[in-house]
Scaffold this motif. Sequence first.
Motif, PDB file in Angstrom:
ATOM      1  N   GLN A 145       0.840  -1.188   0.000  1.00 15.70           N
ATOM      2  CA  GLN A 145       0.000   0.000   0.000  1.00 15.70           C
ATOM      3  C   GLN A 145       0.884   1.251   0.000  1.00 15.70           C
ATOM      4  O   GLN A 145       2.042   1.204   0.418  1.00 15.70           O
ATOM      5  CB  GLN A 145      -0.940   0.006   1.213  1.00 15.70           C
ATOM      6  CG  GLN A 145      -0.305   0.430   2.530  1.00 15.70           C
ATOM      7  CD  GLN A 145       0.299  -0.724   3.283  1.00 15.70           C
ATOM      8  OE1 GLN A 145       0.809  -1.680   2.699  1.00 15.70           O
ATOM      9  NE2 GLN A 145       0.247  -0.644   4.599  1.00 15.70           N
ATOM     10  N   PRO A 155      -3.313  -5.511  -5.982  1.00 11.55           N
ATOM     11  CA  PRO A 155      -2.821  -4.222  -5.509  1.00 11.55           C
ATOM     12  C   PRO A 155      -3.579  -3.759  -4.275  1.00 11.55           C
ATOM     13  O   PRO A 155      -4.774  -4.045  -4.128  1.00 11.55           O
ATOM     14  CB  PRO A 155      -3.084  -3.290  -6.697  1.00 11.55           C
ATOM     15  CG  PRO A 155      -4.234  -3.916  -7.410  1.00 11.55           C
ATOM     16  CD  PRO A 155      -4.062  -5.403  -7.245  1.00 11.55           C
ATOM     17  N   THR A 198      -4.519  -0.332  -2.696  1.00  8.97           N
ATOM     18  CA  THR A 198      -4.517   1.097  -2.989  1.00  8.97           C
ATOM     19  C   THR A 198      -4.736   1.911  -1.723  1.00  8.97           C
ATOM     20  O   THR A 198      -5.110   1.387  -0.666  1.00  8.97           O
ATOM     21  CB  THR A 198      -5.594   1.438  -4.027  1.00  8.97           C
ATOM     22  OG1 THR A 198      -6.879   1.049  -3.522  1.00  8.97           O
ATOM     23  CG2 THR A 198      -5.334   0.702  -5.336  1.00  8.97           C
ATOM     24  N   SER A 199      -4.547   3.196  -1.849  1.00  2.00           N
ATOM     25  CA  SER A 199      -4.658   4.099  -0.706  1.00  2.00           C
ATOM     26  C   SER A 199      -6.098   4.208  -0.239  1.00  2.00           C
ATOM     27  O   SER A 199      -7.050   4.078  -1.015  1.00  2.00           O
ATOM     28  CB  SER A 199      -4.125   5.482  -1.080  1.00  2.00           C
ATOM     29  OG  SER A 199      -4.151   6.337   0.046  1.00  2.00           O
ATOM     30  N   TRP A 247      -9.143  -3.160   1.615  1.00  2.00           N
ATOM     31  CA  TRP A 247      -8.091  -4.051   1.121  1.00  2.00           C
ATOM     32  C   TRP A 247      -8.604  -5.482   0.956  1.00  2.00           C
ATOM     33  O   TRP A 247      -8.239  -6.173   0.003  1.00  2.00           O
ATOM     34  CB  TRP A 247      -6.891  -4.022   2.064  1.00  2.00           C
ATOM     35  CG  TRP A 247      -6.145  -2.725   1.999  1.00  2.00           C
ATOM     36  CD1 TRP A 247      -5.999  -1.918   0.903  1.00  2.00           C
ATOM     37  CD2 TRP A 247      -5.450  -2.084   3.065  1.00  2.00           C
ATOM     38  NE1 TRP A 247      -5.250  -0.805   1.221  1.00  2.00           N
ATOM     39  CE2 TRP A 247      -4.900  -0.891   2.547  1.00  2.00           C
ATOM     40  CE3 TRP A 247      -5.248  -2.387   4.395  1.00  2.00           C
ATOM     41  CZ2 TRP A 247      -4.150  -0.005   3.323  1.00  2.00           C
ATOM     42  CZ3 TRP A 247      -4.494  -1.514   5.177  1.00  2.00           C
ATOM     43  CH2 TRP A 247      -3.956  -0.343   4.640  1.00  2.00           C
ATOM     44  N   GLU A 273     -10.230  -5.718  -2.300  1.00  2.28           N
ATOM     45  CA  GLU A 273      -9.284  -5.775  -3.416  1.00  2.28           C
ATOM     46  C   GLU A 273      -8.681  -7.167  -3.565  1.00  2.28           C
ATOM     47  O   GLU A 273      -8.455  -7.639  -4.686  1.00  2.28           O
ATOM     48  CB  GLU A 273      -8.187  -4.728  -3.211  1.00  2.28           C
ATOM     49  CG  GLU A 273      -8.694  -3.297  -3.319  1.00  2.28           C
ATOM     50  CD  GLU A 273      -7.587  -2.266  -3.232  1.00  2.28           C
ATOM     51  OE1 GLU A 273      -7.579  -1.328  -4.053  1.00  2.28           O
ATOM     52  OE2 GLU A 273      -6.723  -2.397  -2.343  1.00  2.28           O
TER      53      GLU A 273
END
Length: 430
Positions: free
Chosen positions: A174, A215, A217-218, A236, A239
Amino acid sequence: MDNDESRAGIGGAPRGVLTELKNLTLSPAMSLWGSSVDRSLRHVPRPTGPARANAAGRDSLRAMIFGAGPAVGWGVATHDLALPGAFARALSAATGRGADVDLAADPDISISSALQAVLAMQLWRYDVIVIVLGVNDATRLTPLGTWQQKLDDLVAGVEEATSTGTKVVVTGIQPIRSIPTFDSVFGTVADQHAAEMNAITQQVCARSERATFAPLTSVSAVNTTRHREPAAYTHWAGEIARVIPAGLNDVLRVPRDPHRPSAADEPAHEAHRQRALDRMGLNAVPNVRLDRMVSIARRALRTTSALFTVIDGDRQWHKARSGTQVTEIARSDGFCDFTIRTREGMIVCDARKDPRFRNNPLVTGKPFIRFYAGFPIESPTGERIGALCVFDSDPRAESDVDMVYLRELAHLAQRELERDGRDDPGDRHR
């Protein structure tokens, strides 16, 4: 500089002269900074208690989350609010099945120590392995060539130790500066290094037959006073779960590797199971909460009797019971010895018609068992040590049995058993 020089890293990863100079000149300072951040993290909350989470449903999938960073659960107090709980719910939603998620997290682990640590686990038990690494290596500027070589070895080792139906997910790192304690100029350097590491991770996964890159991500923080919020772990987990369903829908139909049988199917694994049970130090001291759960199971599934059984050597003894006064039977007579050989529990609709049980003394004599349903209970390290079961003298159809409910009660009883081992003995009667 020509194109070859600008791609001096293994696998074509960009590692120009500037990258090499950055590593050489900044690594000492980054290590000192990383050590300072590690000290500050000692005061950040993190989950306690059994490192596992569950989501309700039939045909449950078994997953392991391994690593550091987001796997640790910084900022929340329970694993249900951290990545294990969030991933169990996301995996269940994505696949339409139940989910049991175990966690093996170490805040200090890096790519150099990961392979030895993960191979010490019983990976053959899992349908999904999620590897969460990279923050420690990004902040310490681990050379990109080392990252690629070690990650290649790690993915290959996990694939070798798991069934051909097991899905391996390797997460990205991240954004480093999205972590409050890393939000600094040094964090920017680590972010740049993490981006290069993520590109390599994608390449490693692309070469693998079973590994997939996910991935991370923020996430925008709502409460800036917290190190990390539950919403981040939910984000997360989503994801990670999104890369799984396409390759996982048929996982339970893939035959298990005969060289990696279930723990109850091989003498060596039976010995391992028994050692795990011995370490728990269970005894017959009454536990009111377990007694209540067993009673709830009996009433909810409308049977005359229910038990929390422990399979111990050549005997089956009863930690809690309802509707029967029997405290122990021979393991060879017990139905629960068959239950611990399963991952989804066992239903016997009519024991008189089942060749495994029709000559069993508990079927031909008192209590004249006809119907049985049981779900395995596990030790804190995942070995099946007993079962929560219900039984009756009347047969019934499988469709009449709510195994999802029995599974949920079994998980509650399992957590209570672990609590029973941590509590003061005087608390067990309350």
